[in-house]
Enzyme design. Structure first.
Site, short mmCIF file in Angstrom:
data_model
loop_
_atom_site.label_atom_id
_atom_site.label_comp_id
_atom_site.label_asym_id
_atom_site.label_seq_id
_atom_site.Cartn_x
_atom_site.Cartn_y
_atom_site.Cartn_z
N GLU A 109 23.57 65.20 -35.92
CA GLU A 109 22.85 64.39 -34.90
C GLU A 109 21.58 63.64 -35.67
O GLU A 109 21.33 64.32 -36.72
CB GLU A 109 21.93 65.64 -33.91
CG GLU A 109 22.81 66.42 -32.99
CD GLU A 109 23.13 67.65 -33.12
OE1 GLU A 109 22.65 67.98 -34.42
OE2 GLU A 109 23.93 68.18 -32.59
N TYR A 121 25.46 57.17 -42.58
CA TYR A 121 26.48 57.88 -41.93
C TYR A 121 27.71 57.00 -41.66
O TYR A 121 28.75 57.39 -41.94
CB TYR A 121 25.88 58.68 -40.84
CG TYR A 121 24.94 59.57 -41.27
CD1 TYR A 121 25.03 60.27 -42.27
CD2 TYR A 121 23.62 59.94 -40.28
CE1 TYR A 121 23.92 61.33 -42.49
CE2 TYR A 121 22.85 60.81 -40.61
CZ TYR A 121 22.81 61.36 -41.69
OH TYR A 121 21.73 62.42 -42.04
C1 LIG Z 1 18.42 58.39 -44.58
C2 LIG Z 1 18.17 58.79 -46.00
C3 LIG Z 1 18.77 60.07 -46.46
C4 LIG Z 1 18.93 57.73 -46.80
O1 LIG Z 1 19.02 58.12 -48.13
P1 LIG Z 1 19.14 57.13 -49.47
O2 LIG Z 1 19.10 57.86 -50.66
O3 LIG Z 1 17.92 55.91 -49.46
O4 LIG Z 1 20.41 56.48 -49.18
P2 LIG Z 1 21.53 55.68 -50.29
O5 LIG Z 1 20.73 54.84 -51.23
O6 LIG Z 1 22.48 56.75 -50.71
O7 LIG Z 1 22.00 54.71 -49.10
C5 LIG Z 1 23.42 54.65 -48.92
C6 LIG Z 1 23.85 53.36 -47.72
O8 LIG Z 1 23.10 53.95 -46.77
C7 LIG Z 1 22.70 52.73 -46.01
N1 LIG Z 1 21.13 52.69 -45.82
C8 LIG Z 1 20.39 53.60 -46.53
N2 LIG Z 1 19.01 53.33 -46.22
C9 LIG Z 1 19.11 52.25 -45.51
C10 LIG Z 1 18.06 51.50 -45.01
N3 LIG Z 1 16.84 51.73 -45.06
N4 LIG Z 1 18.52 50.24 -44.33
C11 LIG Z 1 19.82 49.96 -44.07
N5 LIG Z 1 20.82 50.86 -44.66
C12 LIG Z 1 20.40 51.74 -45.26
C13 LIG Z 1 23.18 51.60 -46.89
O9 LIG Z 1 24.55 51.48 -46.35
C14 LIG Z 1 23.29 52.25 -47.97
O10 LIG Z 1 24.15 51.52 -48.85
P3 LIG Z 1 23.63 50.38 -49.76
O11 LIG Z 1 22.15 50.46 -50.31
O12 LIG Z 1 24.50 49.97 -50.75
O13 LIG Z 1 23.35 49.18 -48.95
C15 LIG Z 1 16.71 58.22 -46.47
O14 LIG Z 1 16.27 57.12 -45.91
C16 LIG Z 1 15.62 59.63 -45.84
O15 LIG Z 1 15.45 60.51 -46.47
N6 LIG Z 1 15.16 59.15 -44.89
C17 LIG Z 1 14.02 60.27 -44.08
C18 LIG Z 1 14.96 61.55 -43.81
C19 LIG Z 1 15.80 61.45 -42.78
O16 LIG Z 1 15.89 60.63 -41.86
N7 LIG Z 1 16.99 62.09 -42.89
C20 LIG Z 1 18.36 61.97 -41.99
C21 LIG Z 1 17.91 62.93 -40.84
S1 LIG Z 1 19.25 62.76 -39.66
#
Ligand SMILES: CC(C)(COP(=O)(O)OP(=O)(O)OC[C@H]1O[C@@H](n2cnc3c(N)ncnc32)[C@H](O)[C@@H]1OP(=O)(O)O)[C@@H](O)C(=O)NCCC(=O)NCCS
Length: 155
Positions: A109, A121
């Protein structure tokens, strides 16, 4: 700050303080405690952490599973380490381990407004299959329910 050097390891008890600190930072309204996170180190729990050279937890994620279904419970990357592929690496590790365990599907979720997480995702093959009304608190928000089907050996 750049964290281009990191390694993915299976989440163990020694990483739980770091993972709990990320919970406080990323989910201040309802962070999982170290004690709650312990479920990821027990039977039917799986977690992975991305560590920097000094062993600091930069990102982590966890999943619980029962029968042939997995459920991702937590994913978080430290704000200073985002958009460097850590979240993707952690979720990919969970999917690979799900495949190794013979799971057929993994569910999760996510807040409807959480565009970064939904993009992550979707990039890994999850598709939206519905919503859960008022699933979240602080603030109240619907959840998007997502699922990925894993390859199975059976034709
Ligand atoms: C969601 C989260 C875990 C992503 O982690 P991250 O380490 O920054 O993600 P990645 O660098 O591995 O990103 C992989 C892909 O996801 C997508 N993505 C990640 N962050 C993004 C953003 N801010 N905007 C758009 N796409 C995004 C992109 O497709 C990205 O690939 P790219 O960088 O080559 O374009 C991070 O933003 C986070 O910790 N958020 C707060 C906690 C949270 O919301 N967790 C999920 C709860 S369900």
């Amino acid at each position: 700050m750049s964290h281009s050097v990191y390694r993915i390891v299976r989440l163990a008890h020694e990483h739980l303080p770091g993972a709990a600190a990320l919970e406080q930072l990323c989910f201040p309204a309802e962070p999982w405690s170290e004690r709650a996170l312990d479920i990821l180190c027990r039977e039917h729990g799986i977690g992975y952490a991305a560590l920097d050279e000094g062993g600091v937890v930069l990102a982590y994620g966890g999943m619980t599973y029962a029968a042939d279904e997995g459920s991702i419970t937590n994913i978080a990357t430290h704000p200073s380490a985002r958009r460097q592929g850590l979240g993707r690496a952690v979720v990919q590790a969970l999917i690979r381990q799900g495949e190794a365990l013979g799971l057929t599907d993994i569910y999760l979720e996510v807040r409807l407004s959480n565009a970064p997480a939904i993009a992550l995702y979707e990039a890994l093959g999850f598709t939206a299959i519905g919503t859960r009304k008022n699933f979240y608190r602080h603030p109240t928000e619907d959840a998007l329910l997502m699922k990925v089907m894993l390859p199975t050996d059976t034709p």
